[in-house]
Write an enzyme that holds these catalytic residues in place. Structure first.
Site, PDB file in Angstrom:
ATOM      1  N   CYS B 132       0.834  -1.207   0.000  1.00 10.22           N
ATOM      2  CA  CYS B 132       0.000   0.000   0.000  1.00 10.22           C
ATOM      3  C   CYS B 132       0.868   1.255   0.000  1.00 10.22           C
ATOM      4  CB  CYS B 132      -0.926  -0.001   1.212  1.00 10.22           C
ATOM      5  SG  CYS B 132      -1.965   1.477   1.361  1.00 10.22           S
ATOM      6  N   CYS B 135      -0.489   4.168   2.203  1.00 14.57           N
ATOM      7  CA  CYS B 135      -0.318   3.921   3.638  1.00 14.57           C
ATOM      8  C   CYS B 135       1.127   4.168   4.058  1.00 14.57           C
ATOM      9  CB  CYS B 135      -0.646   2.468   3.995  1.00 14.57           C
ATOM     10  SG  CYS B 135      -2.274   1.912   3.542  1.00 14.57           S
ATOM     11  N   ASP B 136       2.039   3.588   3.326  1.00 16.45           N
ATOM     12  CA  ASP B 136       3.411   3.456   3.812  1.00 16.45           C
ATOM     13  C   ASP B 136       4.455   4.312   3.091  1.00 16.45           C
ATOM     14  OD1 ASP B 136       2.244   1.574   5.449  1.00 16.45           O
ATOM     15  OD2 ASP B 136       2.786  -0.118   4.168  1.00 16.45           O
TER      16      ASP B 136
END
Lengths: 215, 306
Positions: B132, B135-136
């Site tokens: 992701c 997200c990261d």
């Protein structure tokens, strides 16, 4: 920060609130050293305007030492969310993006005095007698994080030995460093055990049980 | 709880079905394991969804769809599906310990990223291995990363990573990229990319966190390491249908068999979006499925009442 239409939607989402819910917000005068303190305070002020059942108490992280200590606050911006009693529910940083949805979900659950967990899980949670400190690290752009955040809050609601910090990790890079956060959600339990990724409630609870066995 | 229509999964297909079923005044519920939005919610920018000339952020698009569905009465519950009974009437679904009943069920459980299944992948998940970018991505500021997969997802998400990372090493098993041409051109123009085409990922290496990956040049058979602190993997998708085994017909690749009316092998059970066996998997086609399934679910519910 909230647009009129957002307010309307939040109002609709919170319409089934029962008991009052209070935000205890920790900030400091020299907000320059706290990147999102002002924004978080604004957001909370706008939120309490939406429902009569919501209230806000603003405290100073430096001078209100007793409250900082009794609520175990260790960084700012910090928001403790309480119904009749303190269930150990904290959000560190600003609850925006996807996290805002989990934040609202938690407010509603607290107000209704119902975690929404099923009875078997509640039973297992009630058996926990040692202190459990859950830190869930999230980012606002992570759709998978909200589930972990809300689950940790549900657990805290069920057992006063459990406290749940949800931490918007991009605001606290030193914690990313300390706990080696390179992906979210990451959950750290009692400093001794951690796991990555969003898990169903039962598997989350298993990790708590593993952490407690390690001690 | 008894619903007219119960939707399993809250991506664009499921939410569209929720909008249509709710607006048709059916009592409509949705069980979602995380937050509504599906894969789109983890996509930074959508450029090909009609109506948004400048593109639209995935999370924004999905929050708008959710809002629209809630407006028409869609009730959204969080849960993981544990068991099913599609033979009973009403049909029964158990999720996270709670039992739900519904006259019609719409399955929109989507797909999850496929694993590479190489050494180091599981060990380093959350310690450098990610699926992701939104997200990261921020954890890899000024770092070198490896992106595995030259399809549209891999290239699109890697373009998002360029705003954080120092260097992108894109590893693709085939000897060419499979991404849409517009994406390929953007990546090729970007100085941050190095392409390893016709290379196979062998392992992800490190002690505490990712330090390098080992790849093999498929033409020369030569294996070597690429230093990197992050590995982002987009090598295709797996349908989320395990819980449906023995309940409805599923093709050998795990996708649900359903015709143009989205009806599965069980009357009153419909499949929409990426989880359905079909050729083109896009937000627009998921939205189309959601519409079709809701219309047929309405007819089914009415037929049961008469």
């Amino acid at each position: 920060m909230l647009r009129e239409e957002d307010k309307k939607q939040i109002q609709a989402q919170l319409k089934d609130m029962k008991d009052p819910v209070r935000f205890v917000f920790f900030t400091q005068q020299m907000a320059g050293t706290c990147q999102y303190c002002i924004e978080t305070e604004t957001l909370l002020k706008e939120l309490v305007e939406i429902s009569e059942l919501l209230s806000l108490k603003i405290l100073n992280y430096i001078t209100d030492k007793d409250d900082v200590k009794s609520l175990s606050i260790d960084k700012i911006p910090a928001t403790a969310v309480q119904a009749d009693k303190d269930a150990g529910i904290r959000f560190y940083g600003i609850p925006t993006g996807y996290e805002f949805a989990a934040f609202l979900q938690m407010i509603l659950a607290l107000s209704q005095g119902n975690s929404g967990l099923d009875d078997i899980l509640k039973e297992r949670l009630h058996q926990i007698q040692n202190p459990v400190h859950i830190q869930t690290f999230v980012t606002p752009t992570c759709p998978y994080c909200t589930r972990s955040a809300f689950t940790s809050y549900q657990f805290a609601m069920e057992n006063s030995n459990i406290r749940a910090d949800v931490v918007e990790i991009s605001e606290f890079p030193h914690l990313a460093q300390k706990y080696g956060v390179m992906g979210v959600p990451k959950v750290v339990i009692n400093e001794s055990h951690s796991f990555e990724g969003a898990l169903p409630e039962t598997m989350f609870l298993e990790h708590i049980e593993i952490a407690l066995k390690k001690e | 709880m008894i619903f007219d229509v119960l939707i399993l999964g809250g991506g664009p297909g499921g939410l569209t079905a929720g909008i249509y079923a709710g607006r048709a005044q059916l009592k409509t519920g949705m069980i979602e394991r995380l937050m509504p939005g599906g894969q789109v919610a983890g996509t930074e920018l959508i450029e090909n969804y009609p109506g948004f000339a400048d593109g639209v952020a995935g999370p924004d698009l999905m929050m708008a769809m959710e809002k629209q569905a809630r407006k028409f009465g869609l009730e959204i519950m969080t849960g993981t599906i544990e068991s099913l009974d599609f033979k009973s009437a009403p049909k029964k679904v158990v999720a996270s310990g709670k039992t739900y009943y519904a006259k019609a069920v719409i399955i929109s459980t989507g797909t999850d990223p496929k694993l590479l299944n190489i050494p180091g992948e599981k060990e380093f998940k959350g310690r450098g291995v990610s699926y992701c970018a939104t997200c990261d991505g921020p954890f890899f500021k000024d770092k070198d990363v490896v992106v595995v997969g030259g399809g549209s997802s891999g290239v699109q998400e890697s373009l998002y990573l360029t705003r954080f990372v120092n260097k992108i090493n894109l590893v693709e098993f085939m000897d060419h990229l499979n991404a849409e041409r517009i994406l390929q051109e953007r990546a090729k123009k970007n100085q941050k990319y190095t392409f390893y085409l016709n290379h196979q990922m062998l392992s992800i290496n490190g002690s505490q966190k990712v330090e390098s990956v080992t790849v093999k040049n498929r033409a020369t058979e030569e294996a070597f390491d690429i230093p990197a602190e992050g590995v982002f993997i987009w090598v295709g998708m797996n349908p989320n249908t395990e819980f449906l085994q023995n309940h409805i017909d599923i093709n050998p690749w795990g996708y649900i068999v359903a015709g143009e009316d989205c009806q599965t092998s069980v009357p009153g059970v419909f499949a929409v979006g990426d989880v359905r066996d079909k050729e083109v998997r896009q937000i627009t086609t998921a939205v189309s499925d959601g519409t079709v399934a809701a219309e047929h679910a309405l007819k089914y519910v009415e037929s049961q009442e008469n």
